[in-house]
Design a protein around this motif. Structure first.
Motif, PDB file in Angstrom:
ATOM      1  N   GLY A 108     -22.702 -34.518  12.565  1.00 16.73           N
ATOM      2  CA  GLY A 108     -24.745 -34.738  13.078  1.00 16.73           C
ATOM      3  C   GLY A 108     -25.135 -33.426  13.647  1.00 16.73           C
ATOM      4  N   ALA A 109     -26.687 -33.887  13.200  1.00 18.80           N
ATOM      5  CA  ALA A 109     -27.520 -32.852  13.840  1.00 18.80           C
ATOM      6  C   ALA A 109     -27.179 -32.824  15.437  1.00 18.80           C
ATOM      7  CB  ALA A 109     -28.918 -33.320  13.667  1.00 18.80           C
ATOM      8  N   SER A 110     -27.882 -30.928  15.272  1.00 21.03           N
ATOM      9  CA  SER A 110     -26.990 -30.403  16.730  1.00 21.03           C
ATOM     10  C   SER A 110     -26.690 -30.533  17.135  1.00 21.03           C
ATOM     11  CB  SER A 110     -28.225 -30.475  17.323  1.00 21.03           C
ATOM     12  OG  SER A 110     -30.057 -31.086  17.543  1.00 21.03           O
ATOM     13  N   TRP A 111     -25.111 -30.178  16.592  1.00 23.36           N
ATOM     14  CA  TRP A 111     -23.764 -30.889  16.578  1.00 23.36           C
ATOM     15  C   TRP A 111     -23.423 -29.232  17.951  1.00 23.36           C
ATOM     16  CZ3 TRP A 111     -20.742 -26.507  16.112  1.00 23.36           C
ATOM     17  CH2 TRP A 111     -21.044 -26.039  15.168  1.00 23.36           C
ATOM     18  N   TYR A 112     -24.055 -28.136  17.976  1.00 21.62           N
ATOM     19  CA  TYR A 112     -23.978 -27.056  17.939  1.00 21.62           C
ATOM     20  C   TYR A 112     -23.959 -27.365  19.262  1.00 21.62           C
ATOM     21  CZ  TYR A 112     -28.714 -26.939  16.147  1.00 21.62           C
ATOM     22  OH  TYR A 112     -30.201 -26.965  15.752  1.00 21.62           O
ATOM     23  N   ARG A 113     -25.451 -27.669  19.670  1.00 22.88           N
ATOM     24  CA  ARG A 113     -25.682 -27.783  21.556  1.00 22.88           C
ATOM     25  C   ARG A 113     -24.462 -28.784  22.435  1.00 22.88           C
ATOM     26  NH1 ARG A 113     -31.059 -26.028  21.465  1.00 22.88           N
ATOM     27  NH2 ARG A 113     -31.792 -26.324  19.292  1.00 22.88           N
ATOM     28  N   ARG A 114     -23.551 -28.895  21.598  1.00 21.00           N
ATOM     29  CA  ARG A 114     -22.605 -29.962  22.544  1.00 21.00           C
ATOM     30  C   ARG A 114     -21.884 -29.900  23.213  1.00 21.00           C
ATOM     31  NH1 ARG A 114     -25.162 -34.051  19.101  1.00 21.00           N
ATOM     32  NH2 ARG A 114     -23.705 -33.652  18.030  1.00 21.00           N
ATOM     33  N   THR A 115     -21.752 -28.796  24.213  1.00 25.68           N
ATOM     34  CA  THR A 115     -20.407 -28.572  25.118  1.00 25.68           C
ATOM     35  C   THR A 115     -18.565 -29.260  24.377  1.00 25.68           C
ATOM     36  OG1 THR A 115     -20.699 -29.813  26.500  1.00 25.68           O
ATOM     37  CG2 THR A 115     -21.242 -27.419  26.454  1.00 25.68           C
ATOM     38  N   TYR A 116     -18.655 -30.566  24.274  1.00 23.00           N
ATOM     39  CA  TYR A 116     -17.662 -31.252  24.311  1.00 23.00           C
ATOM     40  C   TYR A 116     -17.055 -31.141  22.267  1.00 23.00           C
ATOM     41  CZ  TYR A 116     -21.134 -34.944  21.984  1.00 23.00           C
ATOM     42  OH  TYR A 116     -21.856 -35.891  21.996  1.00 23.00           O
ATOM     43  N   GLU A 117     -17.975 -30.059  21.766  1.00 28.51           N
ATOM     44  CA  GLU A 117     -18.030 -30.038  20.056  1.00 28.51           C
ATOM     45  C   GLU A 117     -17.026 -28.914  18.996  1.00 28.51           C
ATOM     46  OE1 GLU A 117     -18.297 -32.721  18.093  1.00 28.51           O
ATOM     47  OE2 GLU A 117     -20.485 -33.724  18.061  1.00 28.51           O
ATOM     48  N   TYR A 118     -17.045 -28.329  20.293  1.00 27.23           N
ATOM     49  CA  TYR A 118     -15.983 -27.307  20.862  1.00 27.23           C
ATOM     50  C   TYR A 118     -14.776 -27.031  21.295  1.00 27.23           C
ATOM     51  CZ  TYR A 118     -20.227 -24.826  19.609  1.00 27.23           C
ATOM     52  OH  TYR A 118     -21.628 -24.276  19.551  1.00 27.23           O
ATOM     53  N   ASP A 119     -13.646 -27.034  20.692  1.00 24.41           N
ATOM     54  CA  ASP A 119     -12.417 -26.891  20.913  1.00 24.41           C
ATOM     55  C   ASP A 119     -11.498 -26.081  21.854  1.00 24.41           C
ATOM     56  OD1 ASP A 119     -12.373 -27.656  17.442  1.00 24.41           O
ATOM     57  OD2 ASP A 119     -12.243 -28.935  18.701  1.00 24.41           O
ATOM     58  N   TYR A 120     -12.422 -24.715  21.985  1.00 21.72           N
ATOM     59  CA  TYR A 120     -11.620 -23.901  22.673  1.00 21.72           C
ATOM     60  C   TYR A 120     -12.935 -22.845  22.826  1.00 21.72           C
ATOM     61  CZ  TYR A 120      -8.160 -24.715  19.394  1.00 21.72           C
ATOM     62  OH  TYR A 120      -6.649 -25.421  18.967  1.00 21.72           O
ATOM     63  N   TRP A 121     -12.446 -22.226  24.322  1.00 24.05           N
ATOM     64  CA  TRP A 121     -13.458 -21.520  25.354  1.00 24.05           C
ATOM     65  C   TRP A 121     -12.284 -20.611  25.799  1.00 24.05           C
ATOM     66  CZ3 TRP A 121     -18.153 -23.269  26.071  1.00 24.05           C
ATOM     67  CH2 TRP A 121     -18.552 -24.544  25.403  1.00 24.05           C
TER      68      TRP A 121
END
Length: 131
Positions: A108-121
């Motif tokens: 969905g929209a603005s996925w990039y703003r959500r930390t939980y969308e990212y798998d690795y840090w």
């Protein structure tokens, strides 16, 4: 597994510039959208910028729009954050992150703003801007 290592942080005066780099290793880099987040003391981690797997789409927080530029080089498995006109409020630990592109396009929209969308840090790099 994707291993991310940030570099390029440091101390700079207000108005100055820094270029952060994030080197990735492990799985195919071009399979991942990449993001930069930051976290200041006592505050939550916040979105800064993101870039699609191809580099064709970029996204920015309003607070950095026009001052920061995100880019990537898939041949070198590296994502960059060019930071210009730095302000004291940009002081934070900056984190690089990777999100599976095939998954986030369905988020969905603005996925990039959500930390939980990212798998690795990554572990983060300190940026300090003096006034």
């Amino acid at each position: 597994q994707v291993h991310l290592v940030e570099s390029g942080g440091g101390l700079v005066q207000a108005g100055g510039s820094l270029r952060l780099s994030c080197a990735a290793s492990g799985r195919t880099f071009s399979n991942y959208a990449m993001g930069w987040f930051r976290q200041a003391p006592g505050k939550e981690r916040e979105f800064v910028a993101a870039i699609s797997w191809s580099g064709g789409s970029t996204y920015y927080a309003d607070s950095v729009l026009g001052r920061f530029t995100i880019s990537r080089d898939n041949a070198w498995n590296t994502v960059y954050l060019q930071m210009n006109s730095l302000k004291p409020e940009d002081t934070a630990v900056y984190y690089c992150s990777a999100a599976d592109s095939a998954r986030v396009v369905r988020s969905g929209a603005s996925w990039y703003r959500r930390t939980y969308e990212y798998d690795y840090w990554g572990q983060g790099t300190q940026v300090t801007v003096s006034s």
